[in-house]
Write a protein that holds these residues in place. Structure first.
Motif, PDB file in Angstrom:
ATOM      1  N   THR A  47      40.155  45.530  32.713  1.00  0.00           N
ATOM      2  CA  THR A  47      40.432  45.707  34.137  1.00  0.00           C
ATOM      3  C   THR A  47      41.188  44.503  34.688  1.00  0.00           C
ATOM      4  O   THR A  47      41.464  43.534  33.965  1.00  0.00           O
ATOM      5  CB  THR A  47      39.119  45.887  34.926  1.00  0.00           C
ATOM      6  OG1 THR A  47      38.376  44.656  34.880  1.00  0.00           O
ATOM      7  CG2 THR A  47      38.280  47.007  34.322  1.00  0.00           C
ATOM      8  N   ASP A  48      41.477  44.551  35.981  1.00  0.00           N
ATOM      9  CA  ASP A  48      42.204  43.462  36.620  1.00  0.00           C
ATOM     10  C   ASP A  48      41.403  42.176  36.657  1.00  0.00           C
ATOM     11  O   ASP A  48      41.975  41.088  36.768  1.00  0.00           O
ATOM     12  CB  ASP A  48      42.562  43.848  38.070  1.00  0.00           C
ATOM     13  CG  ASP A  48      43.153  45.237  38.184  1.00  0.00           C
ATOM     14  OD1 ASP A  48      42.432  46.206  37.895  1.00  0.00           O
ATOM     15  OD2 ASP A  48      44.324  45.347  38.571  1.00  0.00           O
ATOM     16  N   PHE A  49      40.086  42.277  36.571  1.00  0.00           N
ATOM     17  CA  PHE A  49      39.231  41.108  36.755  1.00  0.00           C
ATOM     18  C   PHE A  49      38.614  40.595  35.456  1.00  0.00           C
ATOM     19  O   PHE A  49      38.160  39.461  35.406  1.00  0.00           O
ATOM     20  CB  PHE A  49      38.108  41.453  37.743  1.00  0.00           C
ATOM     21  CG  PHE A  49      38.608  42.034  39.023  1.00  0.00           C
ATOM     22  CD1 PHE A  49      39.324  41.264  39.923  1.00  0.00           C
ATOM     23  CD2 PHE A  49      38.392  43.366  39.332  1.00  0.00           C
ATOM     24  CE1 PHE A  49      39.801  41.796  41.102  1.00  0.00           C
ATOM     25  CE2 PHE A  49      38.861  43.911  40.513  1.00  0.00           C
ATOM     26  CZ  PHE A  49      39.580  43.127  41.399  1.00  0.00           C
ATOM     27  N   ASP A  50      38.553  41.430  34.432  1.00  0.00           N
ATOM     28  CA  ASP A  50      37.927  41.035  33.165  1.00  0.00           C
ATOM     29  C   ASP A  50      38.494  41.921  32.057  1.00  0.00           C
ATOM     30  O   ASP A  50      38.406  43.153  32.137  1.00  0.00           O
ATOM     31  CB  ASP A  50      36.404  41.197  33.250  1.00  0.00           C
ATOM     32  CG  ASP A  50      35.683  40.739  31.980  1.00  0.00           C
ATOM     33  OD1 ASP A  50      36.350  40.207  31.076  1.00  0.00           O
ATOM     34  OD2 ASP A  50      34.456  40.928  31.903  1.00  0.00           O
ATOM     35  N   ARG A  51      39.067  41.286  31.039  1.00  0.00           N
ATOM     36  CA  ARG A  51      39.672  42.057  29.940  1.00  0.00           C
ATOM     37  C   ARG A  51      38.622  42.795  29.121  1.00  0.00           C
ATOM     38  O   ARG A  51      38.952  43.707  28.373  1.00  0.00           O
ATOM     39  CB  ARG A  51      40.471  41.128  29.022  1.00  0.00           C
ATOM     40  CG  ARG A  51      41.577  40.364  29.712  1.00  0.00           C
ATOM     41  CD  ARG A  51      42.615  41.281  30.315  1.00  0.00           C
ATOM     42  NE  ARG A  51      43.293  42.075  29.288  1.00  0.00           N
ATOM     43  CZ  ARG A  51      44.185  43.031  29.543  1.00  0.00           C
ATOM     44  NH1 ARG A  51      44.464  43.323  30.803  1.00  0.00           N
ATOM     45  NH2 ARG A  51      44.774  43.690  28.563  1.00  0.00           N
ATOM     46  N   ARG A  52      37.368  42.397  29.261  1.00  0.00           N
ATOM     47  CA  ARG A  52      36.280  43.067  28.545  1.00  0.00           C
ATOM     48  C   ARG A  52      35.206  43.510  29.545  1.00  0.00           C
ATOM     49  O   ARG A  52      34.043  43.111  29.477  1.00  0.00           O
ATOM     50  CB  ARG A  52      35.687  42.152  27.474  1.00  0.00           C
ATOM     51  CG  ARG A  52      36.647  41.845  26.326  1.00  0.00           C
ATOM     52  CD  ARG A  52      35.976  41.034  25.228  1.00  0.00           C
ATOM     53  NE  ARG A  52      34.822  41.712  24.666  1.00  0.00           N
ATOM     54  CZ  ARG A  52      34.893  42.669  23.750  1.00  0.00           C
ATOM     55  NH1 ARG A  52      36.071  43.086  23.310  1.00  0.00           N
ATOM     56  NH2 ARG A  52      33.785  43.214  23.262  1.00  0.00           N
ATOM     57  N   THR A  53      35.625  44.336  30.484  1.00  0.00           N
ATOM     58  CA  THR A  53      34.701  44.872  31.476  1.00  0.00           C
ATOM     59  C   THR A  53      33.838  45.956  30.834  1.00  0.00           C
ATOM     60  O   THR A  53      34.343  46.859  30.171  1.00  0.00           O
ATOM     61  CB  THR A  53      35.476  45.466  32.660  1.00  0.00           C
ATOM     62  OG1 THR A  53      36.210  44.423  33.307  1.00  0.00           O
ATOM     63  CG2 THR A  53      34.524  46.113  33.659  1.00  0.00           C
ATOM     64  N   MET A  54      32.532  45.849  31.043  1.00  0.00           N
ATOM     65  CA  MET A  54      31.616  46.871  30.522  1.00  0.00           C
ATOM     66  C   MET A  54      31.502  47.998  31.541  1.00  0.00           C
ATOM     67  O   MET A  54      31.366  47.742  32.742  1.00  0.00           O
ATOM     68  CB  MET A  54      30.237  46.255  30.276  1.00  0.00           C
ATOM     69  CG  MET A  54      29.252  47.211  29.612  1.00  0.00           C
ATOM     70  SD  MET A  54      29.757  47.677  27.936  1.00  0.00           S
ATOM     71  CE  MET A  54      29.657  46.057  27.125  1.00  0.00           C
ATOM     72  N   VAL A  55      31.567  49.236  31.070  1.00  0.00           N
ATOM     73  CA  VAL A  55      31.396  50.390  31.941  1.00  0.00           C
ATOM     74  C   VAL A  55      30.258  51.236  31.391  1.00  0.00           C
ATOM     75  O   VAL A  55      30.202  51.530  30.191  1.00  0.00           O
ATOM     76  CB  VAL A  55      32.699  51.225  32.050  1.00  0.00           C
ATOM     77  CG1 VAL A  55      33.241  51.609  30.681  1.00  0.00           C
ATOM     78  CG2 VAL A  55      32.463  52.475  32.886  1.00  0.00           C
ATOM     79  N   TYR A  56      29.312  51.572  32.274  1.00  0.00           N
ATOM     80  CA  TYR A  56      28.163  52.392  31.910  1.00  0.00           C
ATOM     81  C   TYR A  56      28.307  53.778  32.536  1.00  0.00           C
ATOM     82  O   TYR A  56      28.717  53.906  33.699  1.00  0.00           O
ATOM     83  CB  TYR A  56      26.864  51.750  32.408  1.00  0.00           C
ATOM     84  CG  TYR A  56      26.510  50.438  31.742  1.00  0.00           C
ATOM     85  CD1 TYR A  56      26.120  50.397  30.404  1.00  0.00           C
ATOM     86  CD2 TYR A  56      26.557  49.246  32.451  1.00  0.00           C
ATOM     87  CE1 TYR A  56      25.784  49.198  29.795  1.00  0.00           C
ATOM     88  CE2 TYR A  56      26.217  48.041  31.851  1.00  0.00           C
ATOM     89  CZ  TYR A  56      25.841  48.025  30.525  1.00  0.00           C
ATOM     90  OH  TYR A  56      25.514  46.838  29.926  1.00  0.00           O
TER      91      TYR A  56
END
Length: 266
Positions: free
Chosen positions: A185-194
């Motif tokens: 995402t724009d804020f974290d290249r490894r954003t966790m999505v649940y």
């Protein structure tokens, strides 16, 4: 106290410089009383930490080379003249073309004050022009609307304890995610999505991003969505260095139903 009241106190807190806690007692007793609470104390400590960071960065603010060279030379000349004058007996009376000791001290003080003003001016410039503005609710919500398109059926995986430790689900949600994935995402290249969707309910996704930037967000999900499109509703919060974004398929009513379905928030 409601989330909007906490936000109002945080905005009032931003107007106070770090290290001014004692003045709050007389100048803004309501804000001082709020700082005595758990949420207010955490906000004040974060405010103080940001002020310390700004002061640390000011150490690297350069003074123009020519100005620094002239100031050092002028200070050295005045200090040498001060020492030489102390060794002379008797001391001559001050003349119009030769400043007295007190006059030279005033010049030294003026030069020192000039350096302080220069650095202070650099601090103000860095604080109000160079420091990025906090990211707000609308910007986060509009950005998150495109994140669902990054998900693929092959990218989902089982939720393990190590994953929950790295990207914890807020306790107030009271829901165990069905599956998880990682997106950039724009804020974290490894954003966790649940995936919090129930078997018959609308789509509900929770994004957890580790972000070091500043956000103008509450530390709890709002009861009303931050942004709606008619097809999706989004709410966000920032807590413990993590950005949490809840995206629900549907309108504001669906968003509120999802919150009631996963736990009392606001």
């Amino acid at each position: 106290m409601t989330a909007s009241e906490h936000d109002d106190f945080r905005r009032r807190l931003d107007a106070w410089p770090p290290g001014s806690l004692d003045r709050l007692t007389s100048d803004d007793p309501e804000l001082r009383a709020w700082i005595e609470t758990e949420a207010g104390g955490e906000a004040w400590r974060r405010h103080e930490a940001e002020g310390a960071e700004i002061a640390a960065r000011l150490a690297d603010v350069p003074v123009p080379h020519d100005l620094a060279k002239r100031l050092r030379r002028r200070l050295r000349d005045l200090q040498n003249a001060e020492i030489a004058n102390d060794d002379q007996r008797p001391r001559p009376l001050p003349s119009p073309d030769r400043p007295s000791r007190s006059g030279r001290r005033q010049v030294i003080g003026w030069l020192a004050a000039s350096v302080v003003v220069l650095v202070a001016g650099s601090a103000v410039a860095w604080r109000f022009w160079w420091e990025p503005k906090p990211t707000g609710r609308t910007e986060v919500a509009q950005s998150s609307l495109g994140w669902a398109a990054l998900l693929t059926s092959e990218g989902w995986q089982e939720v393990e304890a190590t994953i929950l430790k790295r990207a914890p689900v807020p306790e107030e949600l009271g829901a165990m995610p069905r599956r998880c994935a990682i997106v950039a995402t724009d804020f974290d290249r490894r954003t966790m999505v649940y995936d919090l969707s129930g078997p018959e309910g609308p789509l509900a996704l929770l994004y957890v991003a580790s972000a070091d930037r500043r956000f103008a967000l509450p530390d709890r999900f709002p009861l009303e969505p931050d942004y709606t499109t008619g097809r999706h509703a989004v709410g966000s919060m920032f807590r413990d260095g993590r950005l949490y974004v809840l995206l629900v398929e549907g309108d504001a009513r669906r968003y509120r139903e999802s919150l009631r379905g996963v736990g009392p928030l606001g």
